[in-house]
Every structure is written in structure tokens, then in C-alpha cells.
Design a protein around this motif. Structure first.
Motif, PDB file in Angstrom:
ATOM      1  N   LYS A 211       0.835  -1.193   0.000  1.00 51.15           N
ATOM      2  CA  LYS A 211       0.000   0.000   0.000  1.00 51.15           C
ATOM      3  C   LYS A 211       0.881   1.259   0.000  1.00 51.15           C
ATOM      4  O   LYS A 211       1.791   1.380   0.818  1.00 51.15           O
ATOM      5  CB  LYS A 211      -0.929  -0.007   1.214  1.00 51.15           C
ATOM      6  CG  LYS A 211      -1.903  -1.172   1.197  1.00 51.15           C
ATOM      7  CD  LYS A 211      -2.934  -1.079   2.291  1.00 51.15           C
ATOM      8  CE  LYS A 211      -3.820  -2.311   2.303  1.00 51.15           C
ATOM      9  NZ  LYS A 211      -4.559  -2.511   1.024  1.00 51.15           N
ATOM     10  N   GLY A 247      -6.134  -7.094  -3.025  1.00 46.02           N
ATOM     11  CA  GLY A 247      -6.281  -5.743  -2.493  1.00 46.02           C
ATOM     12  C   GLY A 247      -5.083  -5.272  -1.693  1.00 46.02           C
ATOM     13  O   GLY A 247      -5.076  -4.139  -1.198  1.00 46.02           O
ATOM     14  N   GLU A 250      -2.168  -1.351  -3.348  1.00 43.88           N
ATOM     15  CA  GLU A 250      -3.155  -0.271  -3.416  1.00 43.88           C
ATOM     16  C   GLU A 250      -2.472   1.080  -3.310  1.00 43.88           C
ATOM     17  O   GLU A 250      -1.524   1.256  -2.544  1.00 43.88           O
ATOM     18  CB  GLU A 250      -4.177  -0.424  -2.282  1.00 43.88           C
ATOM     19  CG  GLU A 250      -5.298   0.590  -2.308  1.00 43.88           C
ATOM     20  CD  GLU A 250      -6.351   0.334  -1.235  1.00 43.88           C
ATOM     21  OE1 GLU A 250      -7.457   0.890  -1.352  1.00 43.88           O
ATOM     22  OE2 GLU A 250      -6.066  -0.428  -0.279  1.00 43.88           O
ATOM     23  N   ILE A 252      -3.496   4.863  -2.249  1.00 48.16           N
ATOM     24  CA  ILE A 252      -4.561   5.548  -1.530  1.00 48.16           C
ATOM     25  C   ILE A 252      -4.232   7.030  -1.408  1.00 48.16           C
ATOM     26  O   ILE A 252      -3.158   7.397  -0.908  1.00 48.16           O
ATOM     27  CB  ILE A 252      -4.751   4.948  -0.127  1.00 48.16           C
ATOM     28  CG1 ILE A 252      -5.040   3.445  -0.217  1.00 48.16           C
ATOM     29  CG2 ILE A 252      -5.866   5.669   0.623  1.00 48.16           C
ATOM     30  CD1 ILE A 252      -5.058   2.746   1.126  1.00 48.16           C
ATOM     31  N   VAL A 277      -5.222  -1.691  -6.599  1.00 52.02           N
ATOM     32  CA  VAL A 277      -6.431  -0.912  -6.350  1.00 52.02           C
ATOM     33  C   VAL A 277      -6.066   0.568  -6.296  1.00 52.02           C
ATOM     34  O   VAL A 277      -5.009   0.930  -5.775  1.00 52.02           O
ATOM     35  CB  VAL A 277      -7.081  -1.340  -5.013  1.00 52.02           C
ATOM     36  CG1 VAL A 277      -8.284  -0.467  -4.670  1.00 52.02           C
ATOM     37  CG2 VAL A 277      -7.477  -2.815  -5.057  1.00 52.02           C
ATOM     38  N   THR A 279      -7.593   4.123  -4.802  1.00 53.73           N
ATOM     39  CA  THR A 279      -8.610   4.635  -3.892  1.00 53.73           C
ATOM     40  C   THR A 279      -8.332   6.092  -3.559  1.00 53.73           C
ATOM     41  O   THR A 279      -7.207   6.435  -3.165  1.00 53.73           O
ATOM     42  CB  THR A 279      -8.637   3.829  -2.577  1.00 53.73           C
ATOM     43  OG1 THR A 279      -8.890   2.454  -2.872  1.00 53.73           O
ATOM     44  CG2 THR A 279      -9.706   4.352  -1.640  1.00 53.73           C
ATOM     45  N   THR A 299     -11.357   0.888  -8.912  1.00 53.68           N
ATOM     46  CA  THR A 299     -10.970   2.284  -8.748  1.00 53.68           C
ATOM     47  C   THR A 299     -12.111   2.973  -8.017  1.00 53.68           C
ATOM     48  O   THR A 299     -13.251   2.956  -8.480  1.00 53.68           O
ATOM     49  CB  THR A 299     -10.742   2.970 -10.100  1.00 53.68           C
ATOM     50  OG1 THR A 299      -9.712   2.285 -10.817  1.00 53.68           O
ATOM     51  CG2 THR A 299     -10.327   4.423  -9.905  1.00 53.68           C
TER      52      THR A 299
END
Length: 544
Positions: A211, A247, A250, A252, A277, A279, A299
């Protein structure tokens, strides 16, 4: 505020700067060595010679509990990649467990996938099913390392293990006035004093296997990147079990004060399970222009996001959350719908290409009875053909252009612009309103500019009515908008039996937008074309 600030939640298990805590697997304990000639972090790695045998080494850290998103990141290097067995035979394995005789082995590489060798950081979710089990490992691991299945004799140490950590993310904050970038974040993470492994610089861009937080709930970030590749690698190799959670990869964007600009970036996933992903939780502004998203998962955007000329290819669903899309393309969607939105107006001159298995758009809201929404998109291929009607009879096909899932009985009129695809409509049982589809719509746009600078005037009041001589009754309101947008524009879409004369006025008597300049009222006249989009530009004089 100033230079970007970088952090990570990775916790060190070992940095491999000492042989203390290390032990051999498969015999040859005396062969473990502190290796200063090849390493990826600090000054050393722990190395062992692996011949035509299955051996390796691991580190004892004691019981190491991990959070819901945590993965173990293990740096491994084989200096003789051609002597490893095939991937499916477990040529190179990450091993994690509760003892030397109770552990899981995850197959990560072999001579058929690792033929160029080099240091690779492998993320592993311990709770997932391993490719091979040695004994019965407990729920909370304490031993971490790697095993190689060799095929030939070698002359020196050839299996190296460096930093082992667990966690899930890296974050970048601040950058106000000196924007952060993916590239700079990766370079920081790649420094030999860190080698986090979660984001790495590669030729033409960066590799992401965890992430990446651009801003956090408590800290803003200014971020700007263009013309690079963001690659989500395949951490779940073919013919072996899943090694990372779906997931886990990602990007973010967070914080209501964050400002993010992406231009010309390609986001590409090579993984079929943990696909990557995107976000946007919140931001002050996020601009996405000319970007490509290929084979990624979902998305999820935000009302602060403006997307232009960007493509989603083979991706899961894009959820707008009031983000706007101009001139975007959605091709071969994997999800039930390419885009989920509460207003068809969020999609301006976009195109959709289906495969007769999904919808172009899911409409989640019909907020008032009799509301009109404009549709000016092209979706001629891969969907059930649409038809006009007042009301229409919805289709039951799963490849309708528009799926309405609003839980309401409010009626909806869809105005289809000239040249746009007439959409087919399917309704969820929760929606009990009538749908009218009207074709042959044209868009009339009013653009307001400063007469001296030609700059767009935001927040101007525009009032346009029908004049005599057209299909509308004189005085019919065509545009009644309190504020032009940041481009100085407002627009209206409808159908006309013939060209329509109009009259009106434009002014800005009060404003909290821009520099707060006030403008005198200006009258406007003209004719709206019934056959094509048209517009008028109004120049305002400052009220000084």
C-alpha cells in the motif's frame, strides 16, 4: 510545510548484519556466513552454499504476530539462478513457520522465471495456503528465511538472504510547494540504508507491491507525477498458490487538504489475483489526465477528482463517488458495470466497449421525480441496443448500457445528445419509476470571460430564455445557473425541432471564488443549433 516526508509501517525482523539467530535448513550449519560482497541493505547478507540439494537458512525472531493487512517481506538472492529447479518444483522458496520442522514453504521462483537472478523482495501473507508444508506450522510464525532446491554443484556461497520485515505500507506526506512523486518515493525506499522493497524504482517507473499512502487522515500531501509506469507485479506466480491478499497492492489518496496531479501515467497489473487498487478517500483536488489503467482491480474516486482523457482497459468497476470524467474510455470491463455513478452527467463524451457481459454504467440515484439527466456517451459495441420511448420498456439483459439500482419510484428522463449512442436500460427491482429516453439532444454552452484578460470567469450568474421564432415558447427558461464552473462555463442539453433564438444576461454581482472581482451585467443574444452542439462566449467588464 515543505519537502516530502516518507514513512513506513514495516517492522524489522532481521537486517542480516550478524549470523546470530540464524540456523541452517537441510544441514550444513557451519556453512552459514556473513557476506559483505553482495547485499541489498546495510553492509551484509547471510549466505549459504547450495549444491544439488534442497537447503537454506532461516532466522529465529520469536513469536511475531501480524496485523490484518501485514505481509512478510523477504529479500532473497541466488547468484547461480541457472542451478535452481523449476518454479513449480520449488526452485526457490520463502519459508516461514514456528520451527525448522514446522513451517510453510511458498514457491516464489525457479530457473524458468528467475533466469536473470538479482535481489528480489518477496511479499508473503503467512496465513495463506503454502505450496509445501514441512510438519504442521502454528498460527503465529517465529522463523523466517528461504530455501533453494539446487540441481548442480557450485564453487561458492550462492543463496543470500538480507532484510526481512513485516508490514503493509509506505506513506508520503507534506510536499507542499515541493510536490512528492512516485519516483522520489521509490528512490528514498531503495536507499541501501532502507531497501524497504514495498515500492522500488524500475526502468521507466516504479514497482508497487503493497500500500502506498499519498497523504494520510491526519497529514496532507502535495503530489505530482507524469509519464511513468506504475507496475503491480505478479506476486502469485502461475501454477502455485496465492501468496498475497487480494487488495494488498493499493494506492490511496487521503486528507481533505491533499492536492494530487497525475498526467500520462500507466498503471499496469501483471497479477490476476492481487491486481492493484486505486482509492481516493478524500482530497482538496485530484486531477487525472491522459492516464491508462490496465488489468487493475477497482478504482474508487471522490467528488474532488476530475478525470480527463484516461482509459480503463480490462479493469474492475470504477466507482465515481461524484468524480467527473471527460473524454474517457472504458474497455472490456471485468466488473458488473464499468462505472458506478449517481448522475449520468458525471460522464461527458466518454466511450464504452463491452463484451455483452456487463453494463456501461450503474446509476445509483434518481433523486427527484421527473429529473432529467444528459447522456452524450458512445457505447455502440458490446451492449444491447437501446430505444427511445416515453416511457421505455426496460430490458432484462445483463449487457444493458445503463443499470438503474436507485431505490425509488421517481421518474427519469434521459436526454441523448446528437451523435451519442441511444442507451438500453435495465432496472433493479428496487427501482419502480418510469424511464423516458429522448434522442437527438444538442448541448448549448455559455462561456464567460474577462474582457481585458480573456481569463475564465468562475461563479458568474447565467440566465438564458427562448426568444420568438423557435420551437420553444418565448420566455421558456433554457439556462438558469447561479455559478459558472472553473472554466467559466455552464451548459444545457435538450432536443429542438428547429434552430432556437435566445436572449439573456450574464453577471457576477457577488463572489467568493477566485479573486472576488465583480462584473457588470451583459446582455446576450443568439441562436441555438438544432443539429449540432453550439455555444456563445460572453465577455464581462469589471465593475470597479
Amino acid at each position: 510545510m515543505g519537502a516530502p516526508v516518507y514513512n513506513t509501517d514495516l517492522n524489522d525482523i532481521t537486517l542480516s548484519e550478524s549470523t546470530t539467530g540464524w540456523s541452517a535448513l537441510g544441514g550444513g550449519a557451519s556453512g552459514l556466513s556473513l557476506e559483505p560482497d553482495f547485499f541489498i541493505q546495510g553492509s551484509n547478507c547471510i549466505a549459504k552454499q547450495i549444491k544439488a540439494e534442497t537447503k537454506g537458512h532461516h532466522f529465529s525472531n520469536g513469536a511475531t504476530a501480524q496485523g490484518a493487512d501485514d505481509h512478510v517481506y523477504v529479500w532473497v538472492y541466488v547468484s547461480t539462478p541457472g542451478t535452481t529447479d523449476l518454479l513449480t518444483n520449488g526452485g526457490l522458496r520463502v519459508t516461514i513457520g514456528t520451527s525448522g520442522t514446522a513451517r510453510k514453504e511458498f514457491y516464489v521462483a525457479g530457473k524458468d522465471t528467475y533466469f536473470r537472478g538479482g535481489w528480489v523482495c518477496y511479499p508473503i501473507r503467512y496465513s495463506l495456503t503454502a505450496d509445501n508444508a514441512v510438519g504442521s506450522a502454528g498460527a503465529t510464525p517465529s522463523f523466517f528465511g528461504a530455501v533453494m532446491q539446487g540441481l548442480a554443484s557450485v564453487k561458492s556461497v550462492n543463496l543470500g538472504i538480507d532484510a526481512i520485515r513485516y508490514g503493509s505500507n509506505v506513506e508520503v506526506t507534506d510536499g507542499v510547494g515541493s510536490p512528492a512523486t512516485f519516483t522520489a518515493l521509490a528512490q528514498h525506499a531503495d536507499n541501501l540504508t532502507r531497501s524497504w522493497g514495498l515500492i522500488q524504482e524500475i526502468g521507466g517507473g516504479v514497482l508497487v507491491q503493497g500500500k502506498v499512502l499519498v497523504g494520510t487522515a491526519s497529514s496532507q500531501c502535495e503530489f505530482s507525477e507524469s509519464n511513468i509506469l506504475v507496475l503491480f507485479p505478479d506476486n502469485n506466480p502461475a501454477a502455485v498458490n496465492q501468496h498475497t491478499l487480494a487488495g494488498h497492492k493499493e494506492i490511496i489518496i487521503d486528507n481533505a487538504s491533499s492536492a494530487v496531479t497525475w498526467e500520462g501515467i500507466t498503471f499496469l497489473s501483471l497479477d490476476t489475483t492481487d491486481k492493484g487498487v486505486i482509492t481516493v478517500n478524500t482530497s482538496n483536488s485530484t486531477g487525472i489526465t491522459g492516464c491508462v489503467f490496465q488489468n487493475i482491480a477497482t478504482t474508487s474516486l471522490h467528488s474532488s477528482v476530475a478525470v480527463a482523457s484516461s482509459n480503463w482497459i480490462g479493469c474492475d468497476t470504477v466507482t465515481a463517488n461524484q468524480a467527473t470524467f471527460v473524454g474517457c474510455d472504458f474497455n472490456s470491463t471485468v466488473g458488473t458495470s464499468a462505472v458506478v455513478t449517481d448522475d449520468l452527467a458525471d460522464l461527458d463524451e466518454c466511450s464504452f466497449t463491452g463484451d455483452n457481459t456487463s453494463h456501461a454504467v450503474e446509476l445509483t440515484s434518481v433523486p427527484t421525480d421527473g429529473i432529467t439527466m444528459n447522456w452524450n456517451c458512445d457505447a455502440a459495441s458490446g451492449y444491447t441496443a437501446g430505444a427511445t420511448g416515453s416511457p421505455i420498456t426496460p430490458t432484462t439483459n445483463n449487457d444493458a448500457h445503463i443499470l438503474i439500482t436507485a431505490n425509488t419510484a421517481n421518474d427519469l428522463t434521459i436526454n441523448v445528445a446528437t451523435g451519442a449512442t441511444i442507451p438500453s436500460v435495465k432496472v433493479d427491482p428496487a427501482y419502480t419509476g418510469n424511464v423516458e429516453v429522448v434522442a437527438g439532444q444538442v448541448t448549448f454552452t455559455v462561456t464567460v470571460r474577462d474582457i481585458d484578460t480573456a481569463a475564465a470567469v468562475e461563479a458568474a450568474r447565467v440566465y438564458i430564455t427562448a426568444d420568438a421564432g423557435g420551437p420553444l415558447a418565448q420566455g421558456t427558461v433554457i439556462v438558469d445557473k447561479l455559478e459558472t464552473n472553473a472554466s467559466g462555463q455552464v451548459s444545457d442539453t435538450r432536443s429542438y425541432a428547429s434552430d432556437q433564438p435566445f436572449v439573456g444576461s450574464v453577471r457576477r454581482a457577488t463572489s467568493t471564488k477566485g479573486d472576488g472581482t465583480l462584473y457588470k451585467s451583459s446582455n446576450v443574444t443568439g441562436t441555438i443549433s438544432s443539429a449540432a452542439d453550439s455555444g456563445v462566449t460572453v465577455s464581462l467588464i469589471k465593475d470597479e
